[in-house]
Scaffold this motif. Structure first.
Motif, short mmCIF file in Angstrom:
data_model
loop_
_atom_site.label_atom_id
_atom_site.label_comp_id
_atom_site.label_asym_id
_atom_site.label_seq_id
_atom_site.Cartn_x
_atom_site.Cartn_y
_atom_site.Cartn_z
N LYS A 67 0.86 -1.18 0.00
CA LYS A 67 0.00 0.00 0.00
C LYS A 67 0.90 1.23 0.00
O LYS A 67 1.66 1.47 0.92
N ALA A 68 0.85 1.99 -1.07
CA ALA A 68 1.74 3.14 -1.24
C ALA A 68 1.26 4.30 -0.37
O ALA A 68 0.10 4.36 -0.02
N PRO A 69 2.08 5.20 -0.05
CA PRO A 69 3.52 5.27 -0.29
C PRO A 69 4.28 4.57 0.84
O PRO A 69 3.96 4.74 2.00
N CYS A 70 5.27 3.78 0.48
CA CYS A 70 6.10 3.10 1.46
C CYS A 70 7.33 3.95 1.70
O CYS A 70 8.25 3.98 0.86
N ALA A 71 7.34 4.65 2.79
CA ALA A 71 8.47 5.52 3.13
C ALA A 71 8.41 5.80 4.62
O ALA A 71 7.50 5.34 5.33
N ILE A 72 9.37 6.54 5.08
CA ILE A 72 9.39 6.98 6.47
C ILE A 72 8.79 8.38 6.49
O ILE A 72 9.27 9.30 5.81
N VAL A 81 2.26 -0.08 3.54
CA VAL A 81 2.39 -1.45 4.03
C VAL A 81 3.47 -2.14 3.22
O VAL A 81 3.34 -2.29 2.00
N GLU A 82 4.53 -2.56 3.91
CA GLU A 82 5.63 -3.23 3.24
C GLU A 82 5.59 -4.73 3.50
O GLU A 82 5.26 -5.16 4.60
N ILE A 83 5.91 -5.49 2.48
CA ILE A 83 6.08 -6.93 2.63
C ILE A 83 7.58 -7.19 2.55
O ILE A 83 8.21 -6.94 1.52
N LEU A 84 8.15 -7.65 3.65
CA LEU A 84 9.59 -7.88 3.74
C LEU A 84 9.93 -9.29 3.29
O LEU A 84 10.33 -10.14 4.08
N TRP A 85 9.79 -9.57 2.02
CA TRP A 85 10.01 -10.92 1.51
C TRP A 85 11.49 -11.29 1.52
O TRP A 85 11.82 -12.48 1.56
N GLY A 86 12.38 -10.35 1.57
CA GLY A 86 13.81 -10.65 1.68
C GLY A 86 14.15 -11.29 3.02
O GLY A 86 14.96 -12.21 3.10
N SER A 87 13.50 -10.81 4.08
CA SER A 87 13.71 -11.40 5.41
C SER A 87 13.19 -12.84 5.46
O SER A 87 13.82 -13.72 6.06
#
Length: 164
Positions: A67-72, A81-87
Motif C-alpha cells: 500500500k503506497a507510499p512506502c516511506a518513512i 504497508v511493506e512486505i519484507l520478503w527478503g527477510s
C-alpha cells in the motif's frame, strides 16, 4: 501437602530429569542454539552479500510495497504497508542450510553407523546359529554312532534314561 507425598513428587521429578532422553534433549537444545548462531552468521556474512552482489542489496533489504507510499514519514513512522520478503527468504535459506548440515553431518553418518552395528549384530547372531546347528548335528551323529556301537541298531526312544 504431607512430607511423604512431597518426597515422592520430588523423587518422581528427579527420576524424570535423570532419564537419558531428557538429558540428551537438553544437550541437543544447547548445541542447536549454538549451531544456529553459526548458521545465521554464515547466511548473514556470506550468502546474503553474494545474493546482494547479484542484486542491489542484502536479502533483508528486499521488500515490496503493498500500500503506497512506502516511506518513512516526517514523524519517523513508516507509511504504507511493506512486505519484507527478503527477510523471509533469508530465514528460509537459514533453515535449509541448517537442515542440510544437520542431515549430512549428523543424521546420515549416524544412520550409517547404526546400520553397520546392526549388520555386525545380525552377522554375529547368524554365526552363532550356524555354530549351534553344527553342534546339534554333531551331537546327533555322536548319538547315532554310540547307538550303532551298542548294537541297538535303531534310534533310542525319546526320553530314554541314557540321556540320548
Amino acid at each position: 501437602m504431607s512430607e511423604k507425598k512431597k518426597e515422592s513428587v520430588l523423587a518422581g521429578f528427579k527420576a524424570f530429569l535423570m532419564r537419558g532422553n531428557v538429558v540428551d534433549l537438553a544437550v541437543a537444545v544447547v548445541i542447536g542454539a549454538a549451531f544456529t548462531n553459526i548458521v545465521n552468521s554464515v547466511v548473514k556474512g556470506i550468502i546474503s552479500p553474494v545474493v546482494g552482489a547479484v542484486g542491489t542489496k542484502s536479502l533483508d533489504g528486499y521488500k515490496s510495497c503493498l500500500k503506497a507510499p512506502c516511506a518513512i514519514g516526517p514523524d519517523g513512522q513508516p507509511t504504507g504497508v511493506e512486505i519484507l520478503w527478503g527477510s523471509v527468504l533469508n530465514a528460509t535459506l537459514t533453515f535449509v542450510i541448517t537442515a542440510a548440515v544437520v542431515y549430512f553431518l549428523m543424521v546420515l553418518p549416524m544412520a550409517k553407523y547404526l546400520a553397520k552395528q546392526e549388520a555386525r549384530r545380525k552377522a554375529k547372531e547368524g554365526v552363532q546359529e550356524v555354530v549351534e546347528i553344527t553342534e546339534l548335528e554333531l551331537l546327533k551323529e555322536i548319538r547315532d554312532a554310540l547307538v550303532a556301537q551298542r548294537g541297538g541298531g535303531g534310534m533310542p526312544p525319546t526320553g530314554s534314561r541314557n540321556g540320548f
